[in-house]
Write a protein that holds these residues in place. Structure first.
Motif, mmCIF file in Angstrom:
data_model
loop_
_atom_site.group_PDB
_atom_site.id
_atom_site.type_symbol
_atom_site.label_atom_id
_atom_site.label_comp_id
_atom_site.label_asym_id
_atom_site.label_seq_id
_atom_site.Cartn_x
_atom_site.Cartn_y
_atom_site.Cartn_z
ATOM 1 N N ALA A 1 37.760 42.293 66.165
ATOM 2 C CA ALA A 1 38.102 43.674 65.844
ATOM 3 C C ALA A 1 39.571 43.982 66.110
ATOM 4 O O ALA A 1 40.193 44.766 65.384
ATOM 5 N N GLY A 2 40.145 43.363 67.146
ATOM 6 C CA GLY A 2 41.519 43.677 67.509
ATOM 7 C C GLY A 2 42.566 42.837 66.829
ATOM 8 O O GLY A 2 43.759 42.996 67.084
ATOM 9 N N ALA A 3 42.153 41.920 65.943
ATOM 10 C CA ALA A 3 43.096 40.978 65.328
ATOM 11 C C ALA A 3 43.550 41.473 63.961
ATOM 12 O O ALA A 3 42.763 41.972 63.164
ATOM 13 N N ASP A 4 44.853 41.301 63.702
ATOM 14 C CA ASP A 4 45.376 41.562 62.366
ATOM 15 C C ASP A 4 45.078 40.398 61.425
ATOM 16 O O ASP A 4 44.914 40.589 60.223
ATOM 17 N N VAL A 5 45.041 39.202 61.979
ATOM 18 C CA VAL A 5 44.706 37.995 61.228
ATOM 19 C C VAL A 5 43.905 37.084 62.154
ATOM 20 O O VAL A 5 44.196 36.999 63.348
ATOM 21 N N VAL A 6 42.902 36.393 61.606
ATOM 22 C CA VAL A 6 42.124 35.418 62.378
ATOM 23 C C VAL A 6 42.387 34.018 61.820
ATOM 24 O O VAL A 6 42.273 33.792 60.611
ATOM 25 N N LEU A 7 42.752 33.087 62.707
ATOM 26 C CA LEU A 7 42.925 31.679 62.341
ATOM 27 C C LEU A 7 41.653 30.914 62.696
ATOM 28 O O LEU A 7 41.134 31.069 63.806
ATOM 29 N N VAL A 8 41.178 30.092 61.780
ATOM 30 C CA VAL A 8 40.046 29.217 62.062
ATOM 31 C C VAL A 8 40.532 27.783 61.920
ATOM 32 O O VAL A 8 40.867 27.336 60.820
ATOM 33 N N ASN A 9 40.621 27.075 63.047
ATOM 34 C CA ASN A 9 41.054 25.674 63.058
ATOM 35 C C ASN A 9 39.811 24.808 62.940
ATOM 36 O O ASN A 9 39.022 24.692 63.875
ATOM 37 N N THR A 10 39.610 24.191 61.778
ATOM 38 C CA THR A 10 38.348 23.556 61.447
ATOM 39 C C THR A 10 38.277 22.089 61.842
ATOM 40 O O THR A 10 39.292 21.430 62.041
ATOM 41 N N CYS A 11 37.050 21.585 61.910
ATOM 42 C CA CYS A 11 36.777 20.162 62.107
ATOM 43 C C CYS A 11 36.080 19.649 60.862
ATOM 44 O O CYS A 11 35.188 20.310 60.330
ATOM 45 N N GLY A 12 36.467 18.461 60.378
ATOM 46 C CA GLY A 12 35.842 17.905 59.193
ATOM 47 C C GLY A 12 35.370 16.485 59.389
ATOM 48 O O GLY A 12 35.215 15.740 58.427
ATOM 49 N N PHE A 13 35.099 16.092 60.636
ATOM 50 C CA PHE A 13 34.782 14.694 60.926
ATOM 51 C C PHE A 13 33.399 14.309 60.395
ATOM 52 O O PHE A 13 33.209 13.260 59.814
ATOM 53 N N LEU A 14 32.399 15.181 60.602
ATOM 54 C CA LEU A 14 31.036 14.947 60.134
ATOM 55 C C LEU A 14 30.600 16.103 59.256
ATOM 56 O O LEU A 14 31.151 17.204 59.337
ATOM 57 N N ASP A 15 29.572 15.872 58.450
ATOM 58 C CA ASP A 15 29.068 16.954 57.618
ATOM 59 C C ASP A 15 28.568 18.118 58.460
ATOM 60 O O ASP A 15 28.724 19.281 58.089
ATOM 61 N N SER A 16 27.957 17.804 59.617
ATOM 62 C CA SER A 16 27.492 18.886 60.488
ATOM 63 C C SER A 16 28.667 19.691 61.031
ATOM 64 O O SER A 16 28.575 20.913 61.199
ATOM 65 N N ALA A 17 29.793 19.005 61.294
ATOM 66 C CA ALA A 17 30.990 19.715 61.759
ATOM 67 C C ALA A 17 31.557 20.592 60.652
ATOM 68 O O ALA A 17 32.048 21.699 60.908
ATOM 69 N N LYS A 18 31.485 20.100 59.413
ATOM 70 C CA LYS A 18 31.955 20.911 58.295
ATOM 71 C C LYS A 18 31.106 22.169 58.142
ATOM 72 O O LYS A 18 31.622 23.263 57.873
ATOM 73 N N GLU A 19 29.790 22.017 58.320
ATOM 74 C CA GLU A 19 28.910 23.184 58.229
ATOM 75 C C GLU A 19 29.255 24.200 59.309
ATOM 76 O O GLU A 19 29.285 25.405 59.067
#
Length: 460
Positions: free
Chosen positions: A49-67
Motif C-alpha cells: 500500500a505504501g509503495a509507489d512501485v513494487v519490484l519483484v525479483n524472480t527465480c526461474g530455476f525450476l518450474d515450481s519456482a517460476k509458478e
C-alpha cells in the motif's frame, strides 16, 4: 524584529517495495538494487500500500519456482498495480507479459542498471542534497551481522538438469580488489559472518586467467585460494576474525589448499559442495564429473587436516534413468562420506533443460519413496554427529535473542555453530544467555543436548 527563519521542507521521496525470491545470489542482487535506489533518493516501503512501485525479483530455476514467481507478480499487481519484474525469470518476458500485460517493465538477471532505469522512468527520483541516504555497507535484506559476498556471475558448466548458464551466462568474475574492498566495508559496518557465494566458487577467476590486482600493496590473484587467504586476514571492530563461509564449491584439486586455512582458524571449517549424486551412471547423465571414489579419499584427508570441518551438500533423487541400484549406490556412498548437512530434491523437469529429453523417467511415487529414504538416512547420520558434540564447548553466532521469561526472567537465544549456514542448516538453541546479548555476538557454549538437526546448550 528579525524575520522568521523558514525551514527547508524536504520533499517526500518515492517509495519502493521489494519481493525477493529464490537463492542467496538473488538476495544479493536485491540488496544491490535497493542500495542503488536508496542512493538515488528512494525510500523503502514495508508493504504494498505504501509503495509507489513494487519490484519483484524472480527465480526461474525450476518450474515450481517460476509458478511462485508468477504468483508473486500477480499478488503485487493486485495489491499495488505498479510492478517491475527482474531476476532470472526476466528472460521470459513474453511469458510474463502474456499473463500480466500491465507490468511496467521486465528486466533479466543481474541487470542492475536496467532495473534502476525502469524505476526512474516509473517514478522519477527527487534530488535531495540534505540527506545522506546510503548507510555504511549498503542497504541490507539480511540481518546486520551476516552478509552474502558474491564473487562472480554465471557458470561454465553445462549440467543437463540446469538452465542457469542460459539465464545468467558463462562465468564472469569480479575483480578481486573490488571483492576484498566490499568485504572490508561489510566487516567495518558490523558484519560478523561473510558467506561467499557464486554459481561456482572454485572457478573464480578462470575467465580472467586469474588476473592480478594490487591490494594493500601486494599482488593478489583472482583465485579462490588467494581470495580465501585474504578474507582470513579481515578483522572486526573488536579485533576478531569474522566467520568466512564458502558456498557452492566444486571439489577441484586446488580446494585442498583452503583446508589448512580452516585448521588455522582463518576460514570457517565449512564447505558447501554440490555433489548432486554419487552413482557414476547418474553423474554421467547429469554431465557431472564422476569421481566419487576420489572425493571420498579427499574428504578423509580434509578431516585429517581439519577434524571439525563440516561438509554440506545437496542431492537429486529420481533423475531420469536412475535405477534402484543407482539409488542404493548413493545411500552407500553417504554412509562412507558421513556428510554433516544434506539437502535432497526430487528431480523436476524445468523448461529448457537438456535432462527433459532423457529416457526412462522415474515415476513420481518412486521419486517420493527415494526422497523419504535419503532424508531418513541423512537425518540418522546428522543425529549421530550431533550427539557426539554433547559435552563439547563450541563457538556459536547468535541470530536472535528472545524475550525474558515471564516467570523467572531467563533469556534464551537462537544461534548457529560453525557447521550451520543461515536458513539452510540447523540451529543451536540456547538457554540462560544473560542480559546484554545481541544478534551477532559470537560466544562459546556448552552443548547439553541434540536432536536430528539442532543442538541445545548454555553459554560456557
Amino acid at each position: 524584529m528579525c524575520a522568521p527563519i523558514m525551514a527547508t521542507k524536504i520533499p517526500d521521496a518515492p517509495k519502493i517495495g521489494m519481493v525477493s525470491l529464490g537463492c542467496p545470489k538473488n538476495l544479493v542482487d536485491s540488496e544491490r538494487i535497493l542500495t542503488k535506489l536508496r542512493s538515488d533518493g528512494y525510500q523503502m516501503s514495508a508493504d504494498y500500500a505504501g509503495a509507489d512501485v513494487v519490484l519483484v525479483n524472480t527465480c526461474g530455476f525450476l518450474d515450481s519456482a517460476k509458478e511462485e514467481s508468477l504468483e508473486a507478480i500477480g499478488e503485487a499487481i493486485a495489491e499495488n498495480g505498479r510492478v517491475i519484474v527482474t531476476g532470472c525469470m526476466g528472460d521470459e518476458a513474453d511469458v510474463i507479459r502474456a499473463k500480466f500485460p500491465q507490468v511496467l517493465a521486465v528486466t533479466g538477471a543481474h541487470q542492475y542498471e536496467q532495473v534502476v532505469n525502469a524505476v526512474h522512468d516509473a517514478s522519477p527520483p527527487i534530488p535531495n542534497a540534505f540527506v545522506d541516504l546510503v548507510p555504511e555497507g549498503g542497504l541490507k535484506l539480511t540481518p546486520r551481522h551476516y552478509s552474502y559476498l558474491k564473487i562472480s556471475e554465471g557458470c561454465n558448466h553445462r549440467c543437463s538438469f540446469c538452465i542457469i548458464p542460459s539465464i545468467r551466462g558463462d562465468l564472469v568474475s569480479r575483480r578481486i580488489d573490488a571483492v576484498l574492498r566490499e568485504a572490508e566495508k561489510l566487516v567495518a559496518a558490523g558484519t560478523k559472518e561473510l558467506l561467499v557465494i557464486s554459481q561456482d566458487t572454485s572457478a573464480y577467476g578462470v575467465d580472467t586467467r586469474h588476473d592480478v590486482r594490487q591490494w594493500k600493496g601486494r599482488d593478489i590473484r583472482a583465485h579462490m585460494t588467494d581470495l580465501a587467504r585474504e578474507l582470513g586476514q579481515l578483522r572486526t571492530t573488536e579485533g576478531r576474525a569474522p566467520w568466512v563461509r564458502l558456498h557452492y564449491v566444486y571439489p577441484y584439486p586446488h580446494v585442498d589448499q583452503v583446508i589448512p586455512l580452516m585448521a588455522d582458524g582463518l576460514l570457517t571449517p565449512y564447505l558447501d559442495i554440490p555433489f548432486q549424486h554419487a552413482a557414476p551412471n547418474v553423474l554421467k547423465a547429469m554431465k557431472r564429473p564422476a569421481n566419487e571414489a576420489k572425493v571420498l579419499d579427499r574428504i578423509r584427508k580434509w578431516r585429517a587436516i581439519c577434524p571439525d570441518i563440516a561438509i554440506r551438500s545437496s542431492f537429486v533423487v529420481g533423475f531420469p534413468g536412475e535405477t534402484e541400484a543407482d539409488f542404493q549406490y548413493l545411500l552407500d556412498w553417504l554412509d562412507e562420506a558421513q556428510l554433516d548437512r544434506v539437502g535432497a530434491f526430487r528431480f523436476e523437469p524445468v523448461e529448457g533443460a537438456a535432462a527433459n529429453a532423457l529416457p526412462d523417467a522415474v515415476p513420481e511415487e518412486v521419486k517420493e519413496e527415494r526422497y523419504q529414504r535419503i532424508m531418513e538416512k541423512t537425518a540418522a547420520i546428522s543425529a549421530a554427529k550431533l550427539q557426539a558434540k554433547i559435552g563439547r564447548i563450541l563457538p556459536v553466532i547468535i541470530d536472535e535473542v528472545g524475550e525474558p521469561d515471564e516467570e523467572d526472567g531467563s533469556v534464551g537465544a537462537t544461534a548457529r555453530s560453525q557447521a550451520d549456514a543461515p536458513e539452510i542448516d540447523g540451529n543451536v538453541f540456547l538457554r540462560d544467555v544473560g542480559e546484554g546479548r545481541r544478534a551477532g555476538d559470537i560466544v562459546d557454549i556448552l552443548v547439553e543436548d541434540a536432536d536430528d538437526h539442532d543442538l541445545y546448550g548454555v553459554p560456557a
